[in-house]
Design a protein around this motif. Structure first.
Motif, PDB file in Angstrom:
ATOM      1  N   ARG A  72      10.372  13.677   4.574  1.00 20.93           N
ATOM      2  CA  ARG A  72      10.375  15.033   4.715  1.00 20.93           C
ATOM      3  C   ARG A  72      10.792  15.897   3.275  1.00 20.93           C
ATOM      4  O   ARG A  72      10.171  16.640   2.952  1.00 20.93           O
ATOM      5  N   GLN A  73      11.883  15.287   2.805  1.00 24.25           N
ATOM      6  CA  GLN A  73      12.241  15.984   1.636  1.00 24.25           C
ATOM      7  C   GLN A  73      11.528  15.797   0.512  1.00 24.25           C
ATOM      8  O   GLN A  73      11.309  16.642  -0.417  1.00 24.25           O
ATOM      9  N   PHE A  74      10.774  14.522   0.494  1.00 29.40           N
ATOM     10  CA  PHE A  74       9.972  14.401  -0.674  1.00 29.40           C
ATOM     11  C   PHE A  74       8.757  15.410  -0.382  1.00 29.40           C
ATOM     12  O   PHE A  74       8.250  15.918  -1.397  1.00 29.40           O
ATOM     13  N   ALA A 121       4.531   9.212   1.854  1.00 31.83           N
ATOM     14  CA  ALA A 121       5.559  10.169   2.492  1.00 31.83           C
ATOM     15  C   ALA A 121       4.914  10.668   4.101  1.00 31.83           C
ATOM     16  O   ALA A 121       5.443  10.489   5.183  1.00 31.83           O
ATOM     17  N   GLN A 122       3.532  10.885   3.969  1.00 33.98           N
ATOM     18  CA  GLN A 122       2.853  11.518   5.023  1.00 33.98           C
ATOM     19  C   GLN A 122       2.579  10.306   6.051  1.00 33.98           C
ATOM     20  O   GLN A 122       2.907  10.496   7.321  1.00 33.98           O
ATOM     21  N   ASN A 123       2.249   9.288   5.554  1.00 31.12           N
ATOM     22  CA  ASN A 123       2.015   8.046   6.236  1.00 31.12           C
ATOM     23  C   ASN A 123       3.388   7.693   7.041  1.00 31.12           C
ATOM     24  O   ASN A 123       3.466   7.329   8.167  1.00 31.12           O
ATOM     25  N   LEU A 124       4.321   7.539   6.291  1.00 35.25           N
ATOM     26  CA  LEU A 124       5.700   7.450   6.818  1.00 35.25           C
ATOM     27  C   LEU A 124       6.063   8.144   7.805  1.00 35.25           C
ATOM     28  O   LEU A 124       6.901   7.925   8.795  1.00 35.25           O
ATOM     29  N   ILE A 125       5.917   9.549   7.740  1.00 35.59           N
ATOM     30  CA  ILE A 125       6.218  10.414   8.905  1.00 35.59           C
ATOM     31  C   ILE A 125       5.327  10.007  10.087  1.00 35.59           C
ATOM     32  O   ILE A 125       5.914  10.222  11.198  1.00 35.59           O
ATOM     33  N   SER A 126       4.221   9.678   9.969  1.00 35.40           N
ATOM     34  CA  SER A 126       3.461   9.235  11.000  1.00 35.40           C
ATOM     35  C   SER A 126       3.902   8.253  11.442  1.00 35.40           C
ATOM     36  O   SER A 126       4.128   8.021  12.865  1.00 35.40           O
ATOM     37  N   HIS A 162       0.873  -1.201   0.165  1.00 37.22           N
ATOM     38  CA  HIS A 162       0.025   0.141  -0.001  1.00 37.22           C
ATOM     39  C   HIS A 162       0.648   1.232   0.049  1.00 37.22           C
ATOM     40  O   HIS A 162       0.554   2.278   0.159  1.00 37.22           O
ATOM     41  N   CYS A 163       2.145   0.848  -0.170  1.00 40.36           N
ATOM     42  CA  CYS A 163       3.078   2.377  -0.052  1.00 40.36           C
ATOM     43  C   CYS A 163       4.099   2.087  -1.347  1.00 40.36           C
ATOM     44  O   CYS A 163       4.356   0.931  -1.606  1.00 40.36           O
ATOM     45  N   CYS A 164       4.163   2.901  -1.595  1.00 40.68           N
ATOM     46  CA  CYS A 164       5.525   2.866  -2.797  1.00 40.68           C
ATOM     47  C   CYS A 164       6.746   3.367  -2.241  1.00 40.68           C
ATOM     48  O   CYS A 164       7.007   4.352  -1.696  1.00 40.68           O
ATOM     49  N   PRO A 165       7.505   2.331  -2.437  1.00 40.38           N
ATOM     50  CA  PRO A 165       8.888   2.505  -1.635  1.00 40.38           C
ATOM     51  C   PRO A 165       9.906   3.050  -2.379  1.00 40.38           C
ATOM     52  O   PRO A 165      10.898   3.569  -2.053  1.00 40.38           O
ATOM     53  N   THR A 166       9.534   3.744  -3.656  1.00 39.17           N
ATOM     54  CA  THR A 166      10.492   4.390  -4.501  1.00 39.17           C
ATOM     55  C   THR A 166      10.082   5.927  -4.240  1.00 39.17           C
ATOM     56  O   THR A 166       9.335   6.187  -3.583  1.00 39.17           O
ATOM     57  N   LEU A 167      11.155   6.777  -4.418  1.00 41.63           N
ATOM     58  CA  LEU A 167      11.012   8.054  -4.395  1.00 41.63           C
ATOM     59  C   LEU A 167       9.981   8.808  -5.153  1.00 41.63           C
ATOM     60  O   LEU A 167       9.155   9.808  -4.444  1.00 41.63           O
TER      61      LEU A 167
END
Lengths: 455, 329
Positions: B72-74, B35-40, B23-28
């Motif tokens: 965050r950079q993304f 990215a938001q989910n990852l930050i969370s 459910h998540c794209c592992p690439t840039l």
């Protein structure tokens, strides 16, 4: 030990001509795993006769291989419990309000010098030297003590006799001989005994210390990567090991995927590496998790001392110590997980630290994976195989069947799809007998012993 | 309410099932939501690591902050595309003021989409965001974000991994120059006055308090009583996570950093900040993935900041007590 077959006597010695069979499984059969029973380290001694395991509860269990039976000379002896002792207890650092886990992070055997066996065990903060000795005689005939240990009234002693040693049931004693404490601020991840048999190193996240086995109140700091300003911290030490032959050489790996080889003759503080091994990252594989999956979880020298092996999250790499620019061999352990990194990050599996090991003649390397799979890579024949450690495949002397993972498209028969892998079942710790084709594979709370089939 | 439950090793939580779903794209090139989910997720991991048995794992948290940095950079690269469409500020001074603030665009609900640190290197002297103090160009904001944010280092707890990670100066193609965000609306929270403020077009409406009528359309105001928790000064023994930092102390040569006393660190090298700059605003990070962190009613402010932020800078104002600001990245 009688009956030991050296790998050099077997053609290849690797997986190409070896059929692996189930031998034994140790541990509880309950599906409900007690956290204290989770195996955290596995290590054969230098002869392979003894196999030590450490667990999260701070216990060490040592198995001893039974001598080969005269009735069945073609069968290797089984490993049975030899000694069990509580190595570390949970502690609390009141100054820092920090609980120190009793989990055994590493066990390393010392080369045997006399009848007793010695090993080093460590948790996050303290390393201990244990002596494991056998007692099969006991003195009898004391003048001042009864046989049950009660003291006699001296006035009742009318004659004197000389105590004599009489046979008794074998008793294995484990006693702590040295405690090396208070030298690590951060969590110890590695210990390694030097080839001089007098010193050893211990490594935590930011420092590596050199100890003498006889001296517990001091150690030398030989590597310190802690920056003056902690805000500039970019990497930590993940593993360290002494060279098997050169007592002045050791390596340590980092969370950035680099390996540094240091020579202690160059300076007292080995912050300047003699060699640095690093492979440039493939920009096509750049992702949010690039730093995580490039972090090295284990580093092991080959027995020859010419190569070293590193394990990162997805691969095993073999490095020639004479070439720093790239590994000479790279083996993908579970490349199919690359597209699952996000989920693996969410459930913390991406932080799992897999170990790796060499076989006796450095022709095969082994490492663990998920779903209780473990992988062997034959360097000579360029073959790899996947096996599963499970109760279902645990019939005595049953031959292990290679497993296949379906990575896409139509799943073939007997293949397992990636989505059905059980990431709760992981093999982080494996060990290979130094002289024979016997392997010890630790699942969560069970220890599986496999050996090659003898004809 | 965040709770840190101790999970058995090898047993992901029940919620985090073993079946893998992409459910998540592992690439840039993954979507912003990932990215938001990852930050969370990353913030949650940092928060839960503080209560883990055996102390905080330096290695793991370092890796988590790398993921945070990457995500965050993304986000910032995404925001630069969005904010370039907004009209420029009319008041340069307002722009300058805003540069110390963490800003979120849009309404509170829309704040879930992005957050970023938005100050220049010159202003960051007082913030002391690590290596990029010399970088004074707004266009290099991205690099600033990669630098460490200031945090005190009480005792041996200088394992400020989170912000330390931000000092990674490894350049990658991800680091895009980010112009100063020129948002239409930003919702910020002043830690000192507990005032929730909406900033519109660069103008800081400091009179916006936590009343529903003040915010601009779409924005929501929140009020949160800050608990004066002196436990801030009780530092994690070795590994200090940015839940609170009394002050920043420049590291000097020391031989016994392992035995440093917490009390030695109550010094500040950031007293230059004037009170105007410090309305050290805290943006409510209302990201959809972070909404659990913003349960003002349940959570102590300290906890909220600890989960929301990567680094926390504490500035001691002469005679004016403590003022705190949170910099997310």
């Amino acid at each position: 030990m009688a009956g030991k077959r050296k790998l050099s006597e077997r053609p290849g010695g690797g997986s190409s001509d070896v059929q692996w069979c189930f031998s034994q499984v140790k541990g509880a059969m309950d599906d409900d795993v007690a956290e204290a029973d989770i195996i955290s380290t596995v290590e054969f001694n230098h002869t392979g006769e003894l196999l030590a395991t450490g667990d999260k509860g701070g216990r060490v269990v040592i198995f001893q291989q039974e001598p080969e039976s005269k009735n069945q000379p073609q069968c290797r002896g089984e490993y049975n419990v030899y000694s069990t002792f509580q190595s570390h207890e949970p502690e609390f650092d009141y100054l820092k309000s920090l609980e120190i886990e009793e989990k055994i992070n590493k066990i390393r055997w010392l080369p045997q010098k006399n009848a007793a066996q010695f090993l080093l065990s460590t948790n996050d903060k303290t390393i201990k030297l244990w002596k494991i000795s056998e007692r099969d005689k006991r003195p009898e005939g004391y003048n001042l003590k009864e046989e049950d240990g009660r003291y006699r009234d001296p006035n009742s002693v009318t004659t004197l006799r000389v105590p004599v040693l009489r046979p008794m049931d074998l008793m294995v004693e484990a006693s702590p001989r040295r405690v090396f404490a208070n030298a690590h601020t951060y969590h110890i991840n590695s210990i390694s005994v030097n080839s001089d048999h007098e010193t050893y190193l211990s490594a935590d996240d930011l420092r590596i210390n050199l100890w003498h086995l006889e001296i517990t109140d001091r150690s030398f700091n030989i590597v310190d990567i802690k920056p003056a300003n902690m805000e500039e911290l970019t990497e930590v030490i993940t593993a360290a090991e002494f060279h098997p032959d050169q007592c002045n050489t050791f390596v340590y790996s980092s969370s950035k995927g680099t390996i540094r080889l240091c020579d202690m003759r160059a300076s007292a503080l080995c912050d300047q590496h003699a060699k640095m091994f690093e492979e440039p990252e493939d920009p096509n594989n750049r992702s949010f998790f690039s730093e995580i999956i490039s972090s090295i979880s284990d580093v092991k020298f080959s027995h020859s001392g010419r190569y070293m092996m590193t394990r990162d999250y997805l691969s095993v790499k073999i490095w020639d110590l004479n070439m720093e620019t790239r590994p000479v061999e790279t083996y993908q352990v579970h490349e199919y997980l690359r597209s699952k990194l996000c989920s693996l990050y969410e459930n913390d599996c991406i932080f799992d630290k897999f170990e790796c090991c060499w076989n006796g003649n450095d022709s095969v390397v082994m490492t663990g994976s998920y779903n209780n799979f473990f992988r062997m890579f034959d360097r000579d024949y360029r073959q790899d195989v996947t096996f599963e450690a499970s109760r279902e495949n645990s019939k005595p002397r049953s031959v292990l069947k290679p497993r296949k993972i379906s990575t896409g498209g139509k799943r073939k028969k007997d293949e397992i799809s990636v989505d059905s892998l059980d990431f709760n079942k992981k093999i982080l710790h494996t060990a290979w007998h130094p002289l024979d084709n016997i392997i010890a594979v630790a699942t969560t709370n069970n220890l599986y012993i496999f050996q090659d089939k003898l004809n | 309410m965040l709770t840190a439950s101790r999970q058995p090793v090898g047993s992901p939580s029940h919620r985090e099932q073993t079946s893998m779903q992409t459910h998540c794209c592992p690439t840039l090139t993954g979507c912003a939501f990932d990215a938001q989910n990852l930050i969370s997720i990353s913030l949650r991991k940092i928060q839960s690591s503080r209560t883990q048995r055996g102390g905080i794992k330096l290695h793991k948290n370092l890796l988590v902050t790398y993921v945070l940095r990457n995500a965050r950079q993304f986000y910032m690269s995404k925001n630069s595309l969005q904010t370039q469409r907004t009209p420029p500020y009319e008041d340069a001074a307002a722009v300058h003021r805003r540069q110390e603030y963490i800003e979120l665009t849009g309404s509170f609900t829309e704040l879930a989409d992005d957050f970023y640190c938005n100050f220049t290197g010159t202003e960051s002297d007082t913030w002391h965001c690590g290596a990029h103090q010399s970088s004074a160009q707004p266009s290099e904001l991205a690099h600033q974000d990669a630098s460490a944010c200031a945090m005190a280092s009480p005792s041996d707890s200088e394992l400020m991994v989170s912000e330390a990670c931000w000092s990674c100066t490894d350049k990658s193609s991800w680091e895009l120059p980010i112009l100063n965000a020129q948002a239409n609306q930003k919702t910020v929270l002043d830690l000192d006055t507990h005032v929730v403020t909406t900033v519109t077009n660069g103008y800081f409406h400091s009179d916006c308090c936590a009343q529903p009528k003040q915010p601009q359309a779409g924005a929501q105001c929140y009020t949160r009583k800050r608990k004066m928790d002196t436990s801030y000064y009780i530092v994690d023994p070795e590994f200090y996570l940015p839940d609170f930092v009394p002050c920043k102390r420049m590291r000097s040569e020391d031989d016994d950093d392992d035995n440093d006393d917490d009390g030695d660190d109550l010094q500040s090298d950031s007293g230059q900040l004037d009170s105007a700059n410090i309305s050290n605003l805290i943006s409510v990070l209302g990201s959809g993935g972070l909404s659990e962190f913003v349960s003002w009613q349940q959570m102590d402010l300290e906890q909220i900041f600890g989960t929301q932020t990567i680094c926390l800078k504490h500035t001691l104002l002469a005679g004016s007590g403590w003022t705190r600001a949170i910099e997310a990245f």
